[in-house]
Motif scaffolding. Sequence first.
Motif, PDB file in Angstrom:
ATOM      1  N   ALA A   1     -57.340  38.853 -26.605  1.00 38.04           N
ATOM      2  CA  ALA A   1     -58.342  39.849 -27.026  1.00 38.04           C
ATOM      3  C   ALA A   1     -58.286  40.047 -28.534  1.00 38.04           C
ATOM      4  O   ALA A   1     -59.317  40.184 -29.204  1.00 38.04           O
ATOM      5  N   GLN A   2     -57.062  40.033 -29.087  1.00 36.94           N
ATOM      6  CA  GLN A   2     -56.899  40.188 -30.535  1.00 36.94           C
ATOM      7  C   GLN A   2     -57.542  39.041 -31.299  1.00 36.94           C
ATOM      8  O   GLN A   2     -57.922  39.190 -32.452  1.00 36.94           O
ATOM      9  N   ARG A   3     -57.637  37.899 -30.642  1.00 30.89           N
ATOM     10  CA  ARG A   3     -58.276  36.735 -31.265  1.00 30.89           C
ATOM     11  C   ARG A   3     -59.755  36.641 -30.918  1.00 30.89           C
ATOM     12  O   ARG A   3     -60.387  35.614 -31.158  1.00 30.89           O
ATOM     13  N   GLY A   4     -60.277  37.700 -30.299  1.00 31.72           N
ATOM     14  CA  GLY A   4     -61.709  37.708 -29.975  1.00 31.72           C
ATOM     15  C   GLY A   4     -62.066  36.908 -28.743  1.00 31.72           C
ATOM     16  O   GLY A   4     -63.179  36.389 -28.621  1.00 31.72           O
ATOM     17  N   ILE A   5     -61.113  36.807 -27.820  1.00 32.50           N
ATOM     18  CA  ILE A   5     -61.366  36.046 -26.590  1.00 32.50           C
ATOM     19  C   ILE A   5     -61.081  36.947 -25.395  1.00 32.50           C
ATOM     20  O   ILE A   5     -59.973  37.478 -25.254  1.00 32.50           O
ATOM     21  N   GLU A   6     -62.078  37.115 -24.546  1.00 32.98           N
ATOM     22  CA  GLU A   6     -61.881  37.952 -23.367  1.00 32.98           C
ATOM     23  C   GLU A   6     -61.351  37.104 -22.208  1.00 32.98           C
ATOM     24  O   GLU A   6     -61.895  36.037 -21.917  1.00 32.98           O
ATOM     25  N   ALA A   7     -60.285  37.588 -21.572  1.00 31.38           N
ATOM     26  CA  ALA A   7     -59.753  36.922 -20.368  1.00 31.38           C
ATOM     27  C   ALA A   7     -59.404  38.032 -19.386  1.00 31.38           C
ATOM     28  O   ALA A   7     -59.316  39.195 -19.772  1.00 31.38           O
ATOM     29  N   ASN A   8     -59.219  37.660 -18.123  1.00 30.89           N
ATOM     30  CA  ASN A   8     -58.956  38.686 -17.115  1.00 30.89           C
ATOM     31  C   ASN A   8     -58.305  38.049 -15.900  1.00 30.89           C
ATOM     32  O   ASN A   8     -58.257  36.823 -15.803  1.00 30.89           O
ATOM     33  N   LEU A   9     -57.845  38.896 -14.975  1.00 30.37           N
ATOM     34  CA  LEU A   9     -57.338  38.321 -13.727  1.00 30.37           C
ATOM     35  C   LEU A   9     -58.511  37.726 -12.963  1.00 30.37           C
ATOM     36  O   LEU A   9     -59.667  38.062 -13.224  1.00 30.37           O
ATOM     37  N   GLY A  10     -58.226  36.824 -11.997  1.00 34.94           N
ATOM     38  CA  GLY A  10     -59.314  36.167 -11.279  1.00 34.94           C
ATOM     39  C   GLY A  10     -59.800  36.948 -10.081  1.00 34.94           C
ATOM     40  O   GLY A  10     -60.933  37.420 -10.052  1.00 34.94           O
ATOM     41  N   ALA A  11     -58.949  37.111  -9.080  1.00 33.14           N
ATOM     42  CA  ALA A  11     -59.318  37.868  -7.883  1.00 33.14           C
ATOM     43  C   ALA A  11     -58.065  38.556  -7.353  1.00 33.14           C
ATOM     44  O   ALA A  11     -56.983  38.429  -7.932  1.00 33.14           O
ATOM     45  N   GLN A  12     -58.214  39.301  -6.264  1.00 32.90           N
ATOM     46  CA  GLN A  12     -57.125  40.118  -5.729  1.00 32.90           C
ATOM     47  C   GLN A  12     -56.388  39.392  -4.608  1.00 32.90           C
ATOM     48  O   GLN A  12     -56.971  38.567  -3.912  1.00 32.90           O
ATOM     49  N   CYS A  13     -55.124  39.768  -4.437  1.00 31.44           N
ATOM     50  CA  CYS A  13     -54.393  39.360  -3.234  1.00 31.44           C
ATOM     51  C   CYS A  13     -54.516  40.537  -2.271  1.00 31.44           C
ATOM     52  O   CYS A  13     -53.953  41.608  -2.511  1.00 31.44           O
ATOM     53  N   LEU A  14     -55.251  40.343  -1.192  1.00 32.55           N
ATOM     54  CA  LEU A  14     -55.580  41.479  -0.321  1.00 32.55           C
ATOM     55  C   LEU A  14     -54.351  42.093   0.338  1.00 32.55           C
ATOM     56  O   LEU A  14     -54.252  43.313   0.455  1.00 32.55           O
ATOM     57  N   SER A  15     -53.407  41.237   0.753  1.00 36.05           N
ATOM     58  CA  SER A  15     -52.225  41.790   1.435  1.00 36.05           C
ATOM     59  C   SER A  15     -51.396  42.632   0.473  1.00 36.05           C
ATOM     60  O   SER A  15     -50.672  43.536   0.889  1.00 36.05           O
ATOM     61  N   ALA A  16     -51.522  42.353  -0.836  1.00 32.28           N
ATOM     62  CA  ALA A  16     -50.771  43.140  -1.820  1.00 32.28           C
ATOM     63  C   ALA A  16     -51.406  44.521  -2.015  1.00 32.28           C
ATOM     64  O   ALA A  16     -50.764  45.427  -2.538  1.00 32.28           O
TER      65      ALA A  16
END
Length: 370
Positions: A306-321
């Motif tokens: 993000a500091q370098r101007g790039i947005e990233a994120n988690l992909g999807a959820q682990c439902l059992s978690a």
Amino acid sequence: MIKLSRPHIGEETITRVAEILRSGNLVHGKEGAAFEAELSAFLGVKHALVVSSGTAALHLALLAAGIGEGDAVIVPDFTFPATASVVSMVGARPVLVDVDPYTYCLDLTALQQCLASWRGPERLRAVMPVSEFGHPVDMVALRALLAPHDLMIIEDAACAIGAGEEAALSGTQADIGCYSFHPRKTLTTGEGGALVTNNDDLAQAMRRFRNHGMERGEAGLHFYFPGLNYRLTDFQSAIGRDQLRSLPGWIARRRELAQRYADLLQPLAERFAIALPAAHAAHSWQTYMIVLPDHVQRSAVIAALAQRGIEANLGAQCLSALGIYGDKTAPSLSVARRLYTQGMALPLYEGMSDDDVVRVVEGLGAVLAG
Ligand SMILES: *Cc1c(COP(=O)(O)O)cnc(C)c1O
């Protein structure tokens, strides 16, 4: 900032929406009917119904299939929670099965084990495979595996419209296929979704559940059973019609960008033990998710990007978690859990330039080299 994704709404579409707003015909008019006809032609299915969201589509599919209390439905453990939540919302139990570490779709070996060891007490009624991030589910293998069982296939193709081989697009090879038109998906109508089926009875039931259990016949309105209001507006359908025309070109561009990612990431993958996604030729690349090695803290990588101007994120959820689906058996679900904690989605949308991909990969390399 290079965003994770960006909806693509053209000026012509905005003009069309304004025309429809001025016309006063806002719901279930010509645009909705035309969008449904165009969707069924594009997808090669007998029936396409537009609805107010992907979750509404999934919910209607289960209602039309008559799934409810005393039933169980198999759902992959790595997905967006809506896939399992609709099962809970009709009173049935989602049974969570692990996924493949590279396709991120239901692991067919784990599915087979689940079926072989199934002891109830609920009645197993359906499997809901997810074409995760646009990776097509292997429907031929899935059908072969399910042949000895009396189970419906309801595909959650929410993020996979246009994925798959031309004569067997994602969502069309199941008993019912469900799509989402949320802004995070490749084709968007703001909120929205669709259902497809080749089964006349299911189509009729879904149409009625969508609209208060009601249908207009020769003798006027008739209420068949209690239903919902999951209709899509006509101005959203107008957006969808324009989007659908652009979709093949957008997917082609996403495939180029994904290939570019794969090529440029290869040296990083080797150096830092990053796992790259399976590059199926018919992937529609709604999301490009890589998997970081266990010793790397994903939140730190996301913050540094993000500091370098790039947005990233988690992909999807682990439902059992999440611990909200009352899963009693909890088999070994290690792949889904790893994808949930170490999976990282990188920017990908058709408007990205080749140079943007270079910037993302260089940024990631610099962050990981620390
Ligand atoms: C987006 C998504 C949904 C939910 O769709 P909405 O339109 O947001 O209701 C369900 N399942 C999967 C796999 C999704 O990606």
